[in-house]
Motif scaffolding. Structure first.
Motif, PDB file in Angstrom:
ATOM      1  N   VAL A   1      18.732-126.786 -26.869  1.00  0.00           N
ATOM      2  CA  VAL A   1      17.936-125.679 -27.399  1.00  0.00           C
ATOM      3  C   VAL A   1      18.729-124.385 -27.229  1.00  0.00           C
ATOM      4  CG1 VAL A   1      15.794-124.351 -27.209  1.00  0.00           C
ATOM      5  CG2 VAL A   1      15.752-126.822 -26.810  1.00  0.00           C
ATOM      6  N   VAL A   2      19.259-124.204 -26.026  1.00  0.00           N
ATOM      7  CA  VAL A   2      20.064-123.026 -25.717  1.00  0.00           C
ATOM      8  C   VAL A   2      21.318-122.982 -26.592  1.00  0.00           C
ATOM      9  CG1 VAL A   2      21.531-122.029 -23.910  1.00  0.00           C
ATOM     10  CG2 VAL A   2      19.222-122.779 -23.362  1.00  0.00           C
TER      11      VAL A   2
ATOM     12  N   GLY B   1      17.671-122.005 -33.694  1.00  0.00           N
ATOM     13  CA  GLY B   1      17.904-122.800 -32.485  1.00  0.00           C
ATOM     14  C   GLY B   1      16.604-123.201 -31.811  1.00  0.00           C
ATOM     15  N   GLY B   2      15.653-122.257 -31.752  1.00  0.00           N
ATOM     16  CA  GLY B   2      14.346-122.556 -31.161  1.00  0.00           C
ATOM     17  C   GLY B   2      13.571-123.579 -31.966  1.00  0.00           C
ATOM     18  N   LEU B   3      13.601-123.436 -33.300  1.00  0.00           N
ATOM     19  CA  LEU B   3      12.912-124.419 -34.150  1.00  0.00           C
ATOM     20  C   LEU B   3      13.557-125.802 -34.043  1.00  0.00           C
ATOM     21  CD1 LEU B   3      12.082-122.350 -37.348  1.00  0.00           C
ATOM     22  CD2 LEU B   3      10.455-123.393 -35.757  1.00  0.00           C
ATOM     23  N   ALA B   4      14.879-125.837 -33.975  1.00  0.00           N
ATOM     24  CA  ALA B   4      15.571-127.124 -33.817  1.00  0.00           C
ATOM     25  C   ALA B   4      15.153-127.787 -32.512  1.00  0.00           C
ATOM     26  CB  ALA B   4      17.086-126.928 -33.867  1.00  0.00           C
TER      27      ALA B   4
ATOM     28  N   ALA C   1      21.155-112.767 -26.762  1.00  0.00           N
ATOM     29  CA  ALA C   1      22.546-113.058 -27.134  1.00  0.00           C
ATOM     30  C   ALA C   1      22.977-112.350 -28.419  1.00  0.00           C
ATOM     31  CB  ALA C   1      22.744-114.562 -27.278  1.00  0.00           C
ATOM     32  N   HIS C   2      22.099-112.320 -29.407  1.00  0.00           N
ATOM     33  CA  HIS C   2      22.519-111.824 -30.723  1.00  0.00           C
ATOM     34  C   HIS C   2      22.051-110.416 -31.041  1.00  0.00           C
ATOM     35  CE1 HIS C   2      24.314-115.635 -31.655  1.00  0.00           C
ATOM     36  NE2 HIS C   2      23.205-116.240 -31.261  1.00  0.00           N
TER      37      HIS C   2
ATOM     38  N   GLY D   1      14.239-120.578 -27.380  1.00  0.00           N
ATOM     39  CA  GLY D   1      15.222-120.210 -28.402  1.00  0.00           C
ATOM     40  C   GLY D   1      15.132-118.750 -28.807  1.00  0.00           C
ATOM     41  N   LEU D   2      13.916-118.254 -28.990  1.00  0.00           N
ATOM     42  CA  LEU D   2      13.734-116.856 -29.392  1.00  0.00           C
ATOM     43  C   LEU D   2      14.256-115.885 -28.331  1.00  0.00           C
ATOM     44  CD1 LEU D   2      10.190-117.059 -31.028  1.00  0.00           C
ATOM     45  CD2 LEU D   2      12.391-116.755 -32.200  1.00  0.00           C
ATOM     46  N   ILE D   3      13.998-116.177 -27.071  1.00  0.00           N
ATOM     47  CA  ILE D   3      14.478-115.299 -25.998  1.00  0.00           C
ATOM     48  C   ILE D   3      15.997-115.331 -25.913  1.00  0.00           C
ATOM     49  CG2 ILE D   3      14.534-114.961 -23.485  1.00  0.00           C
ATOM     50  CD1 ILE D   3      11.568-115.844 -23.486  1.00  0.00           C
TER      51      ILE D   3
END
Length: 195
Positions: A43-44, A55-58, A94-95, A87-89
């Motif tokens: 997930v991370v 990433g969070g949805l995956a 990060a981005h 994923g959202l956090i």
């Protein structure tokens, strides 16, 4: 733009599959109702590679599917929510805050990928038992499970959740920082990450 969307979708599918494998296939330890597994590391990794939303949805899809196929279908809605939030956090930090997809020194990337990962998985150590408590008191009342959830929260979740977060943080950061140069060299990365 079309190639970026195809790449993002492809990586999302790969991350969902790896989340499933990290939970259902790799050896795991069951401790006090919490399974120590490697699913959260993917997930991370997905959030670091393609952004928090994708990433969070995956992770949400892959780990919810793992729950369903492992006989824990009742917990799959909570799994979906918690993995999406992780994923959202991670993606936000990060981005949006650190902008790790831009050109930076390796030490900067390592530092911020670690900060984002620890923040996402650390938040999950609190969020997951709170969600369980709310779930079992308001949505599907079950006094025994609600009591267990609040006991886990009071005990700062459980040692298994914290161990799981620490292991997945280390694995996720190592994988990201190992893959990043190879993906740049192959001209697959950077995909414009969404927060």
């Amino acid at each position: 733009m079309k190639n970026e969307n195809i790449t993002r979708l492809t990586i999302s599918g790969l991350m969902a599959a790896l989340c499933y494998v990290g939970y259902a296939v790799f050896p795991a330890i069951n401790a006090s109702g919490t399974k120590i597994h490697l699913g959260n590391a993917f997930v991370v990794l997905g959030a670091l590679l393609i952004g928090g939303l994708y990433g969070g949805l995956a992770g949400a899809v892959g780990l919810s599917l793992a729950d369903i196929l492992s006989g824990y279908a009742a917990s799959s809605p909570r799994t979906f929510i918690t993995k999406l939030v992780i994923g959202l956090i991670v993606g936000l930090i990060a981005h949006k805050i650190a902008k790790i997809n831009e050109s930076h020194k390796n030490s900067y990337i390592i530092k911020w990928s670690a900060i984002a990962t620890v923040a996402g998985l650390g938040f999950n150590c609190i969020f997951e038992p709170v969600l369980k408590y709310v779930w079992y008191t308001l949505l599907t009342p079950d006094a025994e499970k609600a009591t267990a959830a609040i006991a886990a929260l009071v005990a700062l979740t459980t040692y298994a959740t914290i161990i799981n977060a620490a292991i997945n943080s280390v694995v996720g950061v190592i994988l990201y920082n190992a893959l990043r140069p190879a993906l740049y060299k192959a001209n697959i990365f950077p995909v414009k990450a969404s927060a």
